[in-house]
Enzyme design. Structure first.
Site, PDB file in Angstrom:
ATOM      1  N   ASP A  68       9.164   3.217   0.275  1.00 51.18           N
ATOM      2  CA  ASP A  68       7.951   3.829   0.919  1.00 51.18           C
ATOM      3  C   ASP A  68       8.383   3.492   2.580  1.00 51.18           C
ATOM      4  O   ASP A  68       7.898   2.499   3.024  1.00 51.18           O
ATOM      5  CB  ASP A  68       6.942   3.193   0.402  1.00 51.18           C
TER       6      ASP A  68
ATOM      7  N   TYR B 272       0.869  -1.329  -0.027  1.00 54.85           N
ATOM      8  CA  TYR B 272       0.014  -0.123  -0.044  1.00 54.85           C
ATOM      9  C   TYR B 272       0.818   1.281   0.050  1.00 54.85           C
ATOM     10  O   TYR B 272       1.810   1.496   0.823  1.00 54.85           O
ATOM     11  CB  TYR B 272      -0.760   0.027   1.361  1.00 54.85           C
TER      12      TYR B 272
ATOM     13  N   LYS C  15       3.195   9.860   8.691  1.00 52.78           N
ATOM     14  CA  LYS C  15       2.914   9.359   9.837  1.00 52.78           C
ATOM     15  C   LYS C  15       3.739  10.068  10.956  1.00 52.78           C
ATOM     16  O   LYS C  15       3.649  10.962  11.316  1.00 52.78           O
ATOM     17  CB  LYS C  15       2.791   7.770   9.816  1.00 52.78           C
TER      18      LYS C  15
HETATM   19  C1  LIG Z   1      -0.246   5.201   5.628  1.00 48.19           C
HETATM   20  C2  LIG Z   1       0.592   4.931   4.309  1.00 48.19           C
HETATM   21  C3  LIG Z   1       0.650   5.501   3.135  1.00 48.19           C
HETATM   22  C4  LIG Z   1      -0.166   6.743   2.909  1.00 48.19           C
HETATM   23  O1  LIG Z   1      -0.133   7.825   3.785  1.00 48.19           O
HETATM   24  P1  LIG Z   1      -1.370   8.653   3.927  1.00 48.19           P
HETATM   25  O2  LIG Z   1      -0.979   9.784   5.005  1.00 48.19           O
HETATM   26  O3  LIG Z   1      -2.372   7.887   4.612  1.00 48.19           O
HETATM   27  O4  LIG Z   1      -1.650   9.459   2.823  1.00 48.19           O
HETATM   28  C5  LIG Z   1       1.612   5.375   2.173  1.00 48.19           C
HETATM   29  N1  LIG Z   1       2.380   4.179   2.379  1.00 48.19           N
HETATM   30  C6  LIG Z   1       2.449   3.637   3.341  1.00 48.19           C
HETATM   31  C7  LIG Z   1       3.690   2.451   3.448  1.00 48.19           C
HETATM   32  C8  LIG Z   1       1.399   3.766   4.478  1.00 48.19           C
HETATM   33  O5  LIG Z   1       1.507   2.700   5.324  1.00 48.19           O
END
Ligand SMILES: *Cc1c(COP(=O)(O)O)cnc(C)c1O
Length: 413
Positions: A238, A143, A266
């Site tokens: 990511d 994701y 985050k």
């Molecule tokens: C939460 C998440 C995102 C997206 O971040 P948002 O602040 O919710 O847009 C992207 N990559 C990973 C791995 C995530 O866990």
């Protein structure tokens, strides 16, 4: 237990917001029942609108690594707010934030955005602009936020809903996103071979944390690095979850593999909406105003958000022992849950995976539903989906790990 007020609020919310929520997983569709409405949070606890207390393992999806309402972050936010909320012009706070991130993570340059989604979307455009290629490789179940090119075989909410490919994503856009199998570098190698000179970047969650939690096999990330080098493609980590969680230097530090571009979110916002992407200077200098890859943001580098992020990162850097504590709690939780599965003779149907302060008890969708509700009834708030991680914060304690294990043993009996 009365949930009348939460139920009433949810009913009202459904009239004015699709599904009553601003992010799908919050609707509790995967676990049933009425979503809990939160009144406030402190330390490791959430308090709902009826005054009920929950030991929290969502922790704002990991953002609150120092616990809810951390005093240092709160004070920094209040001080910054006293000087105005947003200017749309440069501040010293942005410079500090860029500096601490480059020092901690080793990325050469960084740019602030407002979410993890935005960080990934921008990094992907930059990779395409830099390499002058269009195609991307990602992993099934990975994701990376909800931008068009990343909603192909995605995890998290998309997986929970059982519709990995979103409607509304143009087929032509999705066609440029190729998917490989996580922990199988050969599956990525095949895609590189089949598309010579066409892959702009390979993007990976170094630890998969949006389809349960899956840790990388020995050598997997290094193999991806080598594949990208052989093909003159960029490696994007990511680190929206792993950044500042697997230790200060995130997955790059924990696994000793350097990416060309890295995305953050985050934790780095200290609870406010912040993301960032950074990496090699020669790549980052392709961004406007220096280069031809356009990227911008009205609220990017917002002074209040920068103050929150600075307070969080400064504290994590000043007190590295926080990570030892977090990781020990993670070890105790994972070990304890494994023992519970053994005792309940569930080891065929269930697993525990994770690393550092990430943990996932995988028992399957149906069993998780019952497990979640039982834990909730004992005042323990887990992610309302089987495919999300449990996040431990510095405000949690060993006693709470034991309390959680005791409840889990009862809930899985
Ligand atoms: C939460 C998440 C995102 C997206 O971040 P948002 O602040 O919710 O847009 C992207 N990559 C990973 C791995 C995530 O866990």
């Amino acid at each position: 237990m009365t949930t009348r007020r939460s139920e009433d609020l949810f009913e009202q919310a459904k009239q004015v917001t699709p599904g009553g929520v601003n992010s799908p997983v919050r609707a509790f569709h995967a676990v049933g029942g009425n979503p809990v409405y939160i009144d406030h949070a402190d330390g490791a606890y959430l308090y709902d609108v009826e005054g009920r207390r929950y030991l929290d393992y969502v922790m704002s999806w990991g953002a609150a690594i120092l616990g809810h309402n951390d005093a240092d972050i709160r004070e920094a936010v209040i001080a910054a707010a006293g000087r105005g909320l947003s200017y749309g012009a440069n501040t010293e706070a942005e410079l500090w934030m860029a500096r601490i991130i480059t020092e901690i993570t080793g990325v050469e340059m960084v740019r602030m955005v407002n979410s993890g989604t935005e960080a990934v979307m921008s990094a992907v455009r930059l990779a395409r602009g830099f390499t002058k290629r269009d195609k991307l490789i990602k992993f099934e179940g990975g994701y990376h936020g909800h931008s068009d090119s990343m909603l192909v075989k995605a995890g998290s909410g998309a997986l929970t809903a059982g519709t990995p490919d979103s409607e509304g994503v143009p087929a032509a856009v999705a066609a440029d996103t190729l998917t490989a199998s996580y922990n199988d570098a050969a599956s990525a190698a095949k895609l590189f071979e089949a598309n010579p000179g066409q892959i702009a970047a390979l993007i990976v969650e170094p630890v998969c944390a949006n389809q349960g939690v899956i840790t990388p096999r020995e050598g997997f990330l290094a193999d991806l690095r080598a594949l990208c080098d052989q093909n003159n493609s960029l490696l994007i980590f990511d680190e929206v979850i792993t950044g500042f969680r697997l230790g200060l230097a995130g997955a790059q530090g924990a696994y000793g593999v350097k990416a060309d571009l890295v995305t953050y979110g985050k934790i780095m916002g200290g609870g406010l909406p912040v993301g960032a992407f950074g990496g090699r200077g020669d790549i980052m200098r392709c961004l406007a105003p220096l280069g031809g890859v356009y990227q911008a943001g009205t609220l990017s580098g917002n002074p209040v958000a920068m103050a929150a992020g600075m307070a969080a990162l400064t504290k994590l850097r000043r007190e590295p022992a926080i990570y030892d504590r977090l990781n020990s709690m993670g070890d105790v939780l994972r070990e304890g849950l494994r023992q519970i599965l053994k005792d309940a003779r569930l080891t065929d149907a269930a697993t525990v995976d994770g690393t550092a302060s990430l943990c996932c008890l995988f028992v399957g969708r149906e069993r998780y539903r019952a497990f979640f509700q039982k834990m909730l009834s004992r005042g323990i708030y887990l992610a309302p989906s089987q495919f999300e991680a449990m996040f431990i914060s510095a405000a949690h304690t060993m006693d709470q790990m034991r309390e959680t294990l005791e409840a889990a043993a009862w809930a899985l009996k």
